[in-house]
Design a protein around this motif. Structure first.
Motif, PDB file in Angstrom:
ATOM      1  N   PRO A  72      11.152 -14.290  41.872  1.00 42.77           N
ATOM      2  CA  PRO A  72      10.857 -13.377  40.761  1.00 42.77           C
ATOM      3  C   PRO A  72      11.786 -12.165  40.813  1.00 42.77           C
ATOM      4  O   PRO A  72      12.033 -11.607  41.882  1.00 42.77           O
ATOM      5  CB  PRO A  72       9.401 -12.957  41.027  1.00 42.77           C
ATOM      6  CG  PRO A  72       8.885 -13.922  42.049  1.00 42.77           C
ATOM      7  CD  PRO A  72      10.068 -14.350  42.844  1.00 42.77           C
ATOM      8  N   HIS A  74      12.183  -8.510  39.041  1.00 34.83           N
ATOM      9  CA  HIS A  74      11.566  -7.506  38.173  1.00 34.83           C
ATOM     10  C   HIS A  74      12.665  -6.716  37.471  1.00 34.83           C
ATOM     11  O   HIS A  74      13.513  -6.109  38.124  1.00 34.83           O
ATOM     12  CB  HIS A  74      10.676  -6.579  39.000  1.00 34.83           C
ATOM     13  CG  HIS A  74       9.720  -5.802  38.174  1.00 34.83           C
ATOM     14  ND1 HIS A  74       9.032  -4.714  38.656  1.00 34.83           N
ATOM     15  CD2 HIS A  74       9.299  -5.952  36.890  1.00 34.83           C
ATOM     16  CE1 HIS A  74       8.244  -4.222  37.715  1.00 34.83           C
ATOM     17  NE2 HIS A  74       8.400  -4.953  36.633  1.00 34.83           N
ATOM     18  N   ARG A  89      14.676 -13.015  26.421  1.00 34.08           N
ATOM     19  CA  ARG A  89      14.625 -13.512  27.795  1.00 34.08           C
ATOM     20  C   ARG A  89      15.730 -14.533  28.043  1.00 34.08           C
ATOM     21  O   ARG A  89      16.285 -14.605  29.140  1.00 34.08           O
ATOM     22  CB  ARG A  89      13.255 -14.136  28.091  1.00 34.08           C
ATOM     23  CG  ARG A  89      13.115 -14.593  29.553  1.00 34.08           C
ATOM     24  CD  ARG A  89      11.702 -14.994  29.890  1.00 34.08           C
ATOM     25  NE  ARG A  89      11.231 -16.018  28.985  1.00 34.08           N
ATOM     26  CZ  ARG A  89       9.951 -16.353  28.842  1.00 34.08           C
ATOM     27  NH1 ARG A  89       9.021 -15.709  29.547  1.00 34.08           N
ATOM     28  NH2 ARG A  89       9.584 -17.303  28.016  1.00 34.08           N
ATOM     29  N   HIS A 104      16.491 -18.404  33.812  1.00 31.96           N
ATOM     30  CA  HIS A 104      15.089 -18.265  34.200  1.00 31.96           C
ATOM     31  C   HIS A 104      14.332 -19.574  33.996  1.00 31.96           C
ATOM     32  O   HIS A 104      14.738 -20.443  33.216  1.00 31.96           O
ATOM     33  CB  HIS A 104      14.418 -17.169  33.366  1.00 31.96           C
ATOM     34  CG  HIS A 104      14.284 -17.543  31.921  1.00 31.96           C
ATOM     35  ND1 HIS A 104      13.201 -18.236  31.446  1.00 31.96           N
ATOM     36  CD2 HIS A 104      15.106 -17.364  30.858  1.00 31.96           C
ATOM     37  CE1 HIS A 104      13.359 -18.469  30.153  1.00 31.96           C
ATOM     38  NE2 HIS A 104      14.512 -17.938  29.774  1.00 31.96           N
ATOM     39  N   ARG A 106      10.158 -20.833  33.351  1.00 30.85           N
ATOM     40  CA  ARG A 106       8.907 -20.248  32.847  1.00 30.85           C
ATOM     41  C   ARG A 106       7.846 -20.159  33.942  1.00 30.85           C
ATOM     42  O   ARG A 106       7.847 -20.928  34.887  1.00 30.85           O
ATOM     43  CB  ARG A 106       8.382 -21.059  31.663  1.00 30.85           C
ATOM     44  CG  ARG A 106       9.291 -20.949  30.452  1.00 30.85           C
ATOM     45  CD  ARG A 106       8.661 -21.567  29.222  1.00 30.85           C
ATOM     46  NE  ARG A 106       9.478 -21.279  28.056  1.00 30.85           N
ATOM     47  CZ  ARG A 106       9.364 -20.195  27.305  1.00 30.85           C
ATOM     48  NH1 ARG A 106       8.465 -19.284  27.619  1.00 30.85           N
ATOM     49  NH2 ARG A 106      10.127 -20.011  26.253  1.00 30.85           N
ATOM     50  N   SER A 107       6.910 -19.230  33.763  1.00 33.35           N
ATOM     51  CA  SER A 107       5.829 -19.066  34.736  1.00 33.35           C
ATOM     52  C   SER A 107       5.012 -20.343  34.863  1.00 33.35           C
ATOM     53  O   SER A 107       4.465 -20.630  35.927  1.00 33.35           O
ATOM     54  CB  SER A 107       4.923 -17.897  34.333  1.00 33.35           C
ATOM     55  OG  SER A 107       4.353 -18.126  33.050  1.00 33.35           O
ATOM     56  N   TRP A 145       0.496 -14.620  36.379  1.00 33.12           N
ATOM     57  CA  TRP A 145       1.943 -14.849  36.385  1.00 33.12           C
ATOM     58  C   TRP A 145       2.520 -14.814  34.981  1.00 33.12           C
ATOM     59  O   TRP A 145       3.642 -14.367  34.779  1.00 33.12           O
ATOM     60  CB  TRP A 145       2.255 -16.167  37.075  1.00 33.12           C
ATOM     61  CG  TRP A 145       1.896 -16.160  38.542  1.00 33.12           C
ATOM     62  CD1 TRP A 145       1.429 -15.082  39.269  1.00 33.12           C
ATOM     63  CD2 TRP A 145       1.965 -17.253  39.453  1.00 33.12           C
ATOM     64  NE1 TRP A 145       1.206 -15.450  40.571  1.00 33.12           N
ATOM     65  CE2 TRP A 145       1.523 -16.768  40.721  1.00 33.12           C
ATOM     66  CE3 TRP A 145       2.345 -18.588  39.326  1.00 33.12           C
ATOM     67  CZ2 TRP A 145       1.456 -17.598  41.843  1.00 33.12           C
ATOM     68  CZ3 TRP A 145       2.284 -19.403  40.446  1.00 33.12           C
ATOM     69  CH2 TRP A 145       1.844 -18.917  41.685  1.00 33.12           C
ATOM     70  N   SER A 146       1.742 -15.273  34.013  1.00 34.57           N
ATOM     71  CA  SER A 146       2.200 -15.224  32.624  1.00 34.57           C
ATOM     72  C   SER A 146       2.265 -13.777  32.124  1.00 34.57           C
ATOM     73  O   SER A 146       3.205 -13.389  31.429  1.00 34.57           O
ATOM     74  CB  SER A 146       1.257 -16.048  31.747  1.00 34.57           C
ATOM     75  OG  SER A 146       1.613 -15.933  30.390  1.00 34.57           O
ATOM     76  N   LYS A 148       2.789 -11.106  33.874  1.00 31.42           N
ATOM     77  CA  LYS A 148       3.883 -10.379  34.523  1.00 31.42           C
ATOM     78  C   LYS A 148       5.257 -10.824  33.996  1.00 31.42           C
ATOM     79  O   LYS A 148       6.257 -10.140  34.205  1.00 31.42           O
ATOM     80  CB  LYS A 148       3.839 -10.602  36.039  1.00 31.42           C
ATOM     81  CG  LYS A 148       2.699  -9.882  36.762  1.00 31.42           C
ATOM     82  CD  LYS A 148       2.787 -10.110  38.267  1.00 31.42           C
ATOM     83  CE  LYS A 148       1.846  -9.185  39.029  1.00 31.42           C
ATOM     84  NZ  LYS A 148       0.514  -9.752  39.210  1.00 31.42           N
ATOM     85  N   GLU A 149       5.303 -11.949  33.340  1.00 32.04           N
ATOM     86  CA  GLU A 149       6.574 -12.547  32.913  1.00 32.04           C
ATOM     87  C   GLU A 149       7.252 -11.746  31.801  1.00 32.04           C
ATOM     88  O   GLU A 149       6.592 -11.228  30.896  1.00 32.04           O
ATOM     89  CB  GLU A 149       6.309 -13.974  32.426  1.00 32.04           C
ATOM     90  CG  GLU A 149       7.541 -14.785  32.120  1.00 32.04           C
ATOM     91  CD  GLU A 149       7.203 -16.253  31.878  1.00 32.04           C
ATOM     92  OE1 GLU A 149       8.129 -17.067  31.949  1.00 32.04           O
ATOM     93  OE2 GLU A 149       6.032 -16.574  31.613  1.00 32.04           O
ATOM     94  N   ALA A 166      11.638 -11.959  35.397  1.00 32.32           N
ATOM     95  CA  ALA A 166      12.326 -13.224  35.113  1.00 32.32           C
ATOM     96  C   ALA A 166      12.153 -14.078  36.363  1.00 32.32           C
ATOM     97  O   ALA A 166      12.445 -13.620  37.479  1.00 32.32           O
ATOM     98  CB  ALA A 166      13.805 -12.994  34.823  1.00 32.32           C
ATOM     99  N   TYR A 167      11.643 -15.288  36.189  1.00 35.62           N
ATOM    100  CA  TYR A 167      11.428 -16.181  37.325  1.00 35.62           C
ATOM    101  C   TYR A 167      12.592 -17.152  37.437  1.00 35.62           C
ATOM    102  O   TYR A 167      12.925 -17.846  36.476  1.00 35.62           O
ATOM    103  CB  TYR A 167      10.118 -16.954  37.151  1.00 35.62           C
ATOM    104  CG  TYR A 167       8.899 -16.078  37.015  1.00 35.62           C
ATOM    105  CD1 TYR A 167       8.584 -15.135  37.999  1.00 35.62           C
ATOM    106  CD2 TYR A 167       8.056 -16.174  35.910  1.00 35.62           C
ATOM    107  CE1 TYR A 167       7.457 -14.330  37.884  1.00 35.62           C
ATOM    108  CE2 TYR A 167       6.926 -15.382  35.790  1.00 35.62           C
ATOM    109  CZ  TYR A 167       6.628 -14.465  36.774  1.00 35.62           C
ATOM    110  OH  TYR A 167       5.508 -13.666  36.655  1.00 35.62           O
TER     111      TYR A 167
END
Length: 200
Positions: A72, A74, A89, A104, A106-107, A145-146, A148-149, A166-167
């Motif tokens: 992850p 931030h 994104r 990235h 997705r969560s 997690w969604s 925070k995305e 961004a994951y």
């Protein structure tokens, strides 16, 4: 004999997914210029906080995401312009020194890798109660997690700081350090576009 096999299978599944709980953790935020990965591109400030260490990642996400090559990142953006900024994104890309791009994930992809096996808990634990406990943990994990995305589309008003994660799922043995993160930003009034690059 069959019961023993079922028990062992359930035990293996649970050991692989961890305890059927999920705690929502707050992410600490500092002044942007206090981050080690920081840049100011005229009137746009960008700070990056990389979650590449197990303890730090678990503090924020209640799971060792790095163990499965999820990192992850931030992203914090401050708009010092007089207008609004627009960020997609899909316009966020990690680049290594030889030009390889990493986009990235997705969560939901992380969630699928880390969700708790409800049936395994039901078999090994206390039936329906363990099943419901695992389901509750999964729902909390997915929502956390969604939330925070980094959103698909972000609008940053003048004078505001917006942020999101961004994951990234990187290949085995690849880490974010030593790479650059590029972020495409558009001024919504002038439609001028620029790419802000931050060294990680």
């Amino acid at each position: 004999m069959l019961n023993r096999v079922v028990f062992l299978l359930a035990l293996v599944m649970i050991l692989g997914t961890g305890c059927a709980t999920h705690k929502v953790k707050d992410v600490p935020v500092k002044k942007l210029s206090d981050y080690s990965c920081y840049t100011c591109d005229n009137d746009i400030e960008v700070a990056i906080d990389v979650y590449a260490e197990t303890e730090k990642t678990k503090q924020a996400f209640y799971a060792d995401l790095n163990s499965k090559q999820f990192y992850p990142i931030h992203i914090l953006l401050k708009n010092n312009t007089n207008g609004r900024l627009f960020v997609l994104r899909d316009g966020i890309v990690l680049n290594d020194p030889v030009g390889t791009e990493f986009k990235h994930t997705r969560s939901a992809a992380m969630y699928e890798d880390f969700e708790h096996n409800k049936m395994a808990y039901a078999l090994l634990g206390f039936g329906i109660f363990s099943y419901m406990s695992a389901e509750d943990a999964n729902n909390k994990m997915k929502a956390d997690w969604s939330e925070k995305e980094f959103p698909d589309e972000m609008i940053i008003n003048s004078g505001r700081v917006n942020s999101g994660f961004a994951y990234l799922k990187l290949p085995e043995g690849v880490r974010p350090e030593g790479k650059t993160l590029s972020i495409d930003v558009e001024d919504m009034e002038s439609h001028e576009r620029r790419t802000v690059v931050v060294q990680l």
